[in-house]
Design a protein around this motif. Structure first.
Motif, short mmCIF file in Angstrom:
data_model
loop_
_atom_site.label_atom_id
_atom_site.label_comp_id
_atom_site.label_asym_id
_atom_site.label_seq_id
_atom_site.Cartn_x
_atom_site.Cartn_y
_atom_site.Cartn_z
N HIS A 78 0.84 -1.21 0.00
CA HIS A 78 0.00 0.00 0.00
C HIS A 78 0.88 1.26 0.00
O HIS A 78 0.69 2.16 -0.82
N HIS A 82 1.81 4.26 -2.95
CA HIS A 82 1.82 5.72 -2.83
C HIS A 82 3.13 6.28 -3.38
O HIS A 82 3.14 7.28 -4.09
N HIS A 99 -5.82 8.08 -2.70
CA HIS A 99 -6.73 6.92 -2.69
C HIS A 99 -7.87 7.09 -3.68
O HIS A 99 -8.93 6.48 -3.51
N MET A 104 -6.11 1.93 -5.27
CA MET A 104 -5.28 1.00 -4.50
C MET A 104 -5.57 -0.45 -4.89
O MET A 104 -4.67 -1.21 -5.19
ZN ZN Z 1 -2.89 5.10 1.82
#
Ligand code: ZN
Length: 161
Positions: A78, A82, A99, A104
């Motif tokens: 995750h 980013h 997001h 994601m």
């Molecule tokens: Zn996040």
């Protein structure tokens, strides 16, 4: 293996080498354990002392061997996503919000990690509540009960103060 920051770094390297080979590492990326948190599993930021270094912070509850490794791996994926999308990394920003609209899940899916994504979700749904109850137990009762404050009404025939 002991879950320290060197271990976190190894897990990051493994994930990067196996699933993020298309993402160039343009700066130092450090892995650290942060505070024990109820809701934040991980985060990515820039080192306040060296804005060229990215720091991925992982919830310290994850040091506990009771937390399966796949939960930590999914958290690192995750945060690395980013990074890949240019949030707190030197890379070009892929979209306005980190997001935005299912980005994601899509990223996990495109990298062949959808099962990891679902596994983490399922595990958290089934177990996180209990983990938090153990990690943040309700305050022990004081040995002496708090004084009960009770207002005793003055009798109506009482005169004066
Ligand atoms: Zn996040």
């Amino acid at each position: 293996m002991k879950r320290d920051e060197a271990w976190l770094q190894q897990v990051l390297d493994k994930i990067w080498d196996n699933y993020f080979t298309d993402v160039p590492q343009e700066n130092d990326v450090r892995m650290v354990f942060g505070r024990r948190a109820k809701r934040r599993l991980g985060s990515i930021g820039l080192d306040p002392n060296d804005r060229h270094t990215s720091i991925i912070t992982i919830n310290s509850i994850f040091k506990s061997p009771e937390i399966p490794e796949f939960v930590i791996e999914a958290t690192i994926v995750h945060e690395l996503t980013h990074y890949a999308h240019g949030f707190n990394s030197p890379l070009a920003q892929a979209q306005a919000h980190p997001h935005a609209g299912g980005v994601m899940r899509r990223e996990f899916a495109e990298r062949g990690l959808l099962e990891l994504y679902s596994q983490q979700k399922r595990w958290l749904k089934a177990n996180w509540h209990e983990v938090l109850a153990r990690e943040f137990p309700p305050r022990a009762r004081n040995a002496r009960p708090a004084a009960v404050k009770m207002k005793i009404p003055k009798p109506f025939w009482y005169i004066g103060d």
